[in-house]
Design a protein around this motif. Structure first.
Motif, short mmCIF file in Angstrom:
data_model
loop_
_atom_site.label_atom_id
_atom_site.label_comp_id
_atom_site.label_asym_id
_atom_site.label_seq_id
_atom_site.Cartn_x
_atom_site.Cartn_y
_atom_site.Cartn_z
N PHE A 233 0.85 -1.18 0.00
CA PHE A 233 0.00 0.00 0.00
C PHE A 233 0.89 1.23 0.00
CE2 PHE A 233 -4.30 1.58 1.95
CZ PHE A 233 -4.43 2.49 0.91
N ALA A 234 0.81 2.05 -1.07
CA ALA A 234 1.58 3.28 -1.20
C ALA A 234 0.69 4.48 -0.93
CB ALA A 234 2.20 3.38 -2.59
N TRP A 235 1.19 5.42 -0.14
CA TRP A 235 0.45 6.63 0.21
C TRP A 235 1.19 7.84 -0.35
CZ3 TRP A 235 -4.00 6.57 3.43
CH2 TRP A 235 -4.35 5.30 3.90
N VAL A 236 0.53 8.60 -1.20
CA VAL A 236 1.10 9.80 -1.78
C VAL A 236 0.38 11.00 -1.20
CG1 VAL A 236 1.48 11.11 -3.89
CG2 VAL A 236 1.76 8.63 -3.90
N GLY A 237 1.13 11.87 -0.54
CA GLY A 237 0.53 13.04 0.10
C GLY A 237 1.04 13.19 1.51
N ASP A 238 0.49 14.17 2.19
CA ASP A 238 0.88 14.44 3.57
C ASP A 238 -0.33 15.01 4.29
OD1 ASP A 238 2.47 14.60 5.80
OD2 ASP A 238 4.01 15.83 4.86
N GLY A 239 -0.21 15.18 5.59
CA GLY A 239 -1.31 15.73 6.36
C GLY A 239 -1.23 15.37 7.82
N PRO A 240 -2.13 15.89 8.62
CA PRO A 240 -2.05 15.73 10.08
C PRO A 240 -2.20 14.30 10.57
CG PRO A 240 -4.11 16.80 9.43
CD PRO A 240 -3.26 16.76 8.21
N ALA A 241 -2.80 13.42 9.77
CA ALA A 241 -3.00 12.03 10.21
C ALA A 241 -1.86 11.11 9.80
CB ALA A 241 -4.32 11.48 9.67
N ARG A 242 -0.87 11.64 9.09
CA ARG A 242 0.19 10.76 8.58
C ARG A 242 1.01 10.12 9.70
NH1 ARG A 242 5.13 12.01 4.25
NH2 ARG A 242 6.44 10.28 4.94
N GLY A 243 1.38 10.91 10.70
CA GLY A 243 2.24 10.39 11.76
C GLY A 243 1.65 9.17 12.44
N GLN A 244 0.39 9.27 12.85
CA GLN A 244 -0.26 8.14 13.52
C GLN A 244 -0.39 6.95 12.58
OE1 GLN A 244 -4.05 9.07 15.27
NE2 GLN A 244 -4.50 6.95 15.80
N LEU A 245 -0.77 7.21 11.34
CA LEU A 245 -0.92 6.12 10.36
C LEU A 245 0.41 5.41 10.15
CD1 LEU A 245 -3.21 5.02 8.49
CD2 LEU A 245 -2.25 6.48 6.70
N GLN A 246 1.48 6.16 10.10
CA GLN A 246 2.80 5.58 9.86
C GLN A 246 3.26 4.76 11.06
OE1 GLN A 246 5.25 8.60 8.22
NE2 GLN A 246 6.86 7.19 7.52
N ARG A 247 2.94 5.23 12.26
CA ARG A 247 3.32 4.47 13.46
C ARG A 247 2.54 3.17 13.56
NH1 ARG A 247 3.14 9.72 15.57
NH2 ARG A 247 1.03 9.35 16.40
N GLU A 248 1.25 3.22 13.22
CA GLU A 248 0.40 2.05 13.38
C GLU A 248 0.58 1.02 12.26
OE1 GLU A 248 -3.51 3.65 13.65
OE2 GLU A 248 -3.26 4.35 15.73
N HIS A 249 1.12 1.47 11.10
CA HIS A 249 1.24 0.57 9.95
C HIS A 249 2.62 0.73 9.32
CE1 HIS A 249 -3.10 -0.18 10.19
NE2 HIS A 249 -3.22 1.12 10.39
N PRO A 250 3.64 0.22 9.97
CA PRO A 250 5.01 0.42 9.47
C PRO A 250 5.29 -0.25 8.13
CG PRO A 250 4.98 -1.12 11.32
CD PRO A 250 3.62 -0.53 11.25
N ASP A 251 4.41 -1.15 7.68
CA ASP A 251 4.63 -1.79 6.38
C ASP A 251 4.11 -0.94 5.22
OD1 ASP A 251 2.03 -2.31 7.48
OD2 ASP A 251 1.68 -3.80 5.91
#
Length: 381
Positions: A233-251
């Protein structure tokens, strides 16, 4: 003709409103018109480009890097007295937008507004759903100050007319099919993502924020992984929810903001576009995915309702049917042959959409307002 555009967001800011308004301005210039721009200063000490007027702005809460323009009615009145436009386009509903409509009305300059953002739906996404009717009344009052309110879909036009919005006018959207093209698929980029062989890659392109309904995209992808454990799953973009999403889904693969050719490569290198948002006015990224030959799973409204055919170009899910969204992701994502056929059909479906046609329609609307105003204006003594 001489046109003025007023907007509170503009590139290099990356969002649908900024890019859409920039394209409209470029389209008018390509048709030989003079276009002036009014927008907030993005950084201290920023100097205006030719034809630009920069006004004071303030940071937009929850959106780092974005600003809203502060009231500037007197400044705009003086600007447009000195160099009067034939018509004004106001793209955003912030304090600068309100100032622009007031100044235009006081000077007798016709003005159109653009309905680009569903602020009423944002109320729900940020936990204050009880404010939705208030937001809609506020938006109706703003847009009814204009001589026309431009919307991108017939569906939205009907919705607003039923709720008391006046002079709602359709201005369709298009996509640059030369920029977004399946030929930009990049195997080196897929390898950098850690993709092995024919493993399917889901992609999300857009702001990583609460209003995008991202937990549903995560759930849908995890269900796809049940049948294709090698999916990425590739995510293109940025925003306030990125940090939490990245911590919870390191893959997950976080690519950051991409522009121009790089964005086209990211789109074309994916296999399935997941777009679970329910707060879009249109959703330009849907057309960009289709032009890139990437099947899309999205809810059936906005760009999806206008252009994507369920079962042919991807899946158009009834709004709110989360189980349907998840099932479609699993079904399409796990079937390479189906994705191939859908990708070709999706590309064909948007091949005839031309930004030049949108610019011509936009020009016709503004020129029509200018002609109407000229006929209504009393002759000088």
């Amino acid at each position: 003709m001489r046109y003025a555009i007023v907007t509170e967001t503009w590139p290099p800011e990356v969002n649908g409103v900024a890019l859409t308004v920039q394209a409209l301005g470029q389209g008018l210039r390509a048709r030989g018109h003079a276009v002036s721009l009014v927008r907030p200063r993005q950084v201290p000490g920023q100097l205006p480009a030719a034809g630009e007027t920069l006004v004071r702005g303030a940071n937009l809460p929850r959106y780092p890097g974005l600003k809203f323009g502060l009231p500037a009615t007197a400044q705009l009145q003086q600007l447009w007295r000195d160099e009067r436009p034939d018509a004004v386009y106001v793209a955003t509903e912030g304090p600068l937008g309100w100032s622009a409509l007031r100044a235009a009305r006081r000077l007798g300059i016709p003005a159109a507004s653009g309905f680009h953002t569903r602020f009423d739906r944002y109320m729900r996404d940020y936990g204050v759903a009880f404010l939705q009717p208030v937001a809609l009344r506020w938006m109706r009052h703003f847009h009814n100050l204009a001589d026309a309110t431009l919307v991108p879909t017939r569906e939205l036009r009907g919705f607003l007319r039923q709720r008391g919005f006046e002079n709602v006018t359709l201005l369709p959207r298009a996509v640059d099919t030369r920029q977004f093209h399946p030929a930009f698929r990049d195997e080196a980029l897929r390898q950098a993502w850690g993709v092995a062989g024919d493993a399917p890659v889901a992609i999300h392109v857009g702001r990583i924020a609460a209003e995008k309904n991202l937990p549903l995209a995560v759930r849908a992808f995890r269900e796809l992984q049940r049948v294709r454990p090698d999916a990425r799953f590739a995510w293109v973009g940025d925003g306030p929810a990125r940090g939490q999403l990245q911590r919870e889904h390191p893959d997950f693969i976080f690519c950051g903001v991409q522009r121009g050719q790089a964005l086209a490569r990211h789109f074309a290198s994916a296999d399935l576009f997941l777009f679970p948002s329910l707060s879009e006015t249109f959703g330009n990224v849907t057309l960009e995915a289709m032009a890139s030959g990437v099947p899309t799973v999205a809810f059936d409204y906005g760009a999806t309702h206008e252009h994507l055919r369920d079962g042919s170009h991807g899946a158009a899910i009834a709004p709110g049917d989360e189980n349907g969204f998840i099932a479609a992701t699993r079904h399409i994502g796990s079937d390479a042959d189906l994705r191939f056929v859908m990708g070709i059909a999706a590309r064909d479906a948007v091949a005839r959409l031309r930004p030049e046609d949108v610019a011509a329609a936009f020009d016709d609307i503004l020129a029509g307002l200018a002609r109407s105003q000229a006929h209504a204006r009393p002759a000088p003594a």
